[in-house]
Design an enzyme around this catalytic site. Sequence first.
Site, PDB file in Angstrom:
ATOM      1  CB  SER A 186      -0.915   0.005   1.234  1.00 26.85           C
ATOM      2  OG  SER A 186      -0.156  -0.207   2.403  1.00 26.85           O
ATOM      3  CG  ASN A 236      -3.766  -5.221  13.077  1.00 28.64           C
ATOM      4  OD1 ASN A 236      -3.217  -5.080  11.984  1.00 28.64           O
ATOM      5  ND2 ASN A 236      -4.188  -6.389  13.528  1.00 28.64           N
ATOM      6  CB  THR A 240     -41.638  25.645  -6.002  1.00 26.48           C
ATOM      7  OG1 THR A 240     -42.799  26.040  -6.740  1.00 26.48           O
ATOM      8  CG2 THR A 240     -41.552  26.472  -4.731  1.00 26.48           C
ATOM      9  CG  HIS A 241     -42.595  22.337  -8.969  1.00 23.54           C
ATOM     10  ND1 HIS A 241     -42.786  20.986  -8.781  1.00 23.54           N
ATOM     11  CD2 HIS A 241     -43.309  22.968  -8.009  1.00 23.54           C
ATOM     12  CE1 HIS A 241     -43.606  20.806  -7.739  1.00 23.54           C
ATOM     13  NE2 HIS A 241     -43.925  22.002  -7.245  1.00 23.54           N
ATOM     14  CE  LYS A 246     -20.746  25.800 -25.735  1.00 24.51           C
ATOM     15  NZ  LYS A 246     -22.010  25.285 -25.287  1.00 24.51           N
ATOM     16  CG  ASN A 282     -18.687  25.584 -22.524  1.00 21.85           C
ATOM     17  OD1 ASN A 282     -19.721  26.091 -22.950  1.00 21.85           O
ATOM     18  ND2 ASN A 282     -17.871  24.867 -23.273  1.00 21.85           N
ATOM     19  CD  GLU A 310     -20.787  22.103 -17.529  1.00 22.57           C
ATOM     20  OE1 GLU A 310     -20.229  21.191 -18.151  1.00 22.57           O
ATOM     21  OE2 GLU A 310     -21.156  23.156 -18.075  1.00 22.57           O
ATOM     22  CE1 TYR A 333      -5.873  -3.646   8.694  1.00 24.20           C
ATOM     23  CE2 TYR A 333      -5.003  -5.845   8.245  1.00 24.20           C
ATOM     24  CZ  TYR A 333      -5.159  -4.519   7.882  1.00 24.20           C
ATOM     25  OH  TYR A 333      -4.605  -4.058   6.709  1.00 24.20           O
ATOM     26  CD  GLN A 355      -2.635  -2.516   2.228  1.00 21.65           C
ATOM     27  OE1 GLN A 355      -1.931  -2.819   3.200  1.00 21.65           O
ATOM     28  NE2 GLN A 355      -2.416  -2.977   1.014  1.00 21.65           N
ATOM     29  CE  LYS A 384      -4.122   2.934   5.366  1.00 15.44           C
ATOM     30  NZ  LYS A 384      -4.929   1.705   5.146  1.00 15.44           N
TER      31      LYS A 384
HETATM   32  N1  ARG Z   1      -0.987  -1.430   5.399  1.00 19.32           N
HETATM   33  C1  ARG Z   1      -1.931  -1.958   6.336  1.00 19.32           C
HETATM   34  C2  ARG Z   1      -3.240  -1.180   6.208  1.00 19.32           C
HETATM   35  O1  ARG Z   1      -3.194  -0.125   5.693  1.00 19.32           O
HETATM   36  C3  ARG Z   1      -1.421  -1.805   7.729  1.00 19.32           C
HETATM   37  C4  ARG Z   1      -2.010  -2.771   8.690  1.00 19.32           C
HETATM   38  C5  ARG Z   1      -1.509  -4.103   8.427  1.00 19.32           C
HETATM   39  N2  ARG Z   1      -1.797  -5.058   9.430  1.00 19.32           N
HETATM   40  C6  ARG Z   1      -1.777  -6.331   9.157  1.00 19.32           C
HETATM   41  N3  ARG Z   1      -2.045  -7.100  10.127  1.00 19.32           N
HETATM   42  N4  ARG Z   1      -1.486  -6.800   7.989  1.00 19.32           N
HETATM   43  O2  ARG Z   1      -4.274  -1.630   6.595  1.00 19.32           O
END
Ligand code: ARG
Length: 460
Positions: free
Chosen positions: A22, A109, A154-155, A282, A284, A289, A316, A321, A324
Site C-alpha cells: 500500500s 493494526n 419551486t419546480h 462558447k 462554458n 459542472e 483487522y 487497507q 485509504k
Molecule cells: N498497510 C496496512 C493497512 O493499511 C497496515 C495494517 C496491516 N496489518 C496487518 N495485520 N497486515 O491496513
Amino acid sequence: MKLWGGRFSKNTATIVDEFNASISFDQKLYKHDIIGSIAHAKMLKYSNIITEEEGQKIIKGLEEILKDIEEGKIIFQTAYEDIHMNIEKFLIDRIGETGKKLHTARSRNDQVAVDIRLYLRDEIDEILQKIKKLLNTLILLSKEHISTIMPGYTHLQRAQPITLGYHMMAYFQMFQRDYLRLQDCYKRVNVMPLGAGALAGTTYDTNLEFLKEELGFFEICQNSLDAVSDRDFIIEFISDVSLIMMHLSRFCEELIIWNSAEFNFVELDDAYSTGSSIMPQKKNPDVAELIRGKTGRIYGNLLNILTIMKALPLAYNKDMQEDKIPLFDTIENVSSCIDIFSEMILTMKIKKDVMKKNTKEGFMNATDVADYLVKKGLAFRSAHEIVGKMVLYCVEKDKIIEDLTIEEFEKFSTVFSEDIFEVIKIQNCIESKKSYGSPTRKNVERMIEEGKNFIKRSEK
Ligand code: ARG
C-alpha cells in the site's frame, strides 16, 4: 528479509509484493506515522519498557527520517509493503538493533488506526477552515445583495419574489450544518486506538494516559477489539463530505442555469470558465459542472468504504487497507472544490436588472393577492380560486396582474379596492412577510448577524 520473515521459508512472489503493498498511496501518512511512533517510543521509555538511551536513539532516528523524507532523500520500497514497515526498516538500517525495539507493545493494526486518526484530525481542521471561508463569502454576497430582488422558484417555475441576499443565506444555513457535522465527526476521530495491539491489548505495563496526552486525543478506545476493527469514523467523515458536496452541487446547478443565456442572471468570470475547442463563441461553466460531477465521485467513495466494511469479521482484515483510497480521494477533492467554489462565486458578475425584470413575469404576486382577499374576510380556498381565475384571465389577455385596472379587479371580487396596488408591488411582496425565516430585509439582516456570530464563535 521481511520484518516478519521468521515464519517463512521462502520469499513472497514479486507479484504478491506488488499486490499486497500500500506504500504507493499510504506514504501520505508518513508524518503522522512518525509522530505516532515518536509518542510510542516516549511512552515505552517513560514506562521503563525500553531504556532512556534506547528511547532517545529511536526518537532521534525517527526525527532524522522525517527530515529526510521531507527533503525527498528517501525512496519508499514496495518490498516493505506499507508506510509503517518502510519507516521501521529505515530506522533499523539507521540505528541498528535498538530500532527493532520500537514495535514493542504495538501492532500495525493499532498503528495504522492511530495514523489515520491523526491524519484525518488535521485534514478535518483544514476543511473546517475552508468552509469558514465559504461562509464568510456568503455573508459578503448576502450583504451586498440584500436588496437585489430575484424570482424564487419551486419546480424551477417562478414562485414568489425573494432577494439574492436571502438565497445566499439559505446556502449559509446548509454549509453551517456541514461545519457542525464535521466538528462532531472530529469527536469520534479523536479517540486513541493505541494499546490495542493486534486486537487484544498488550502484556506490557504501557501508559496509555501518557500517550493520549502526548498525541492530544480526547479519550482512549474502550475496547481493543473495536479499536482495531473500527473504520466508522472514515465512513462518517465521507458521509459528511457527501453532504457538503451535495450542497455545492446544488449551488453549482443553479449557477449553471443562471449562467445560461436563457436565464442570464449571472456571468461567471473568465477566470472560472472555459472555451470550446470547436465553437468559438462558447464560454462554458466547466468548473461548476466539474464540482457537480465530483459529487458523484464522492458518493462513490462513500459506497466504496461502506462496501469494504460490510461483511468484515472482527478484527483487522487486509480489506481495510483499501480504506485509504476513498478517504484520500475524498479529502483531496472536497478541499479543492470548496476553495475554487468560494472564488468562483466571489468573482461572478451578478445581473441585478435581469433578476429583477424576471420577477415581473410569472405572477409572482398571485399569493399576495389571495392573502389580500383573506384579510378582507374571504376563506383562503375561495381566495385561491378567485386569483386562479384572474391569472387565467391575464394569460388570455397577455397581461400581468399589475396591468389590471380597479374595474377589472372588481369583476373578480367586490372586496378589491385601490389598496391592492400597493400589495402587488414586488418589493412589498417581500417586505410584507411576517414569519421568522422570510426574506424581509430585517430578517436577512438578522441571519447575517447570526451568521457572523457563528463564525466568530467558531474562531475560538
Ligand atoms: N498497510 C496496512 C493497512 O493499511 C497496515 C495494517 C496491516 N496489518 C496487518 N495485520 N497486515 O491496513
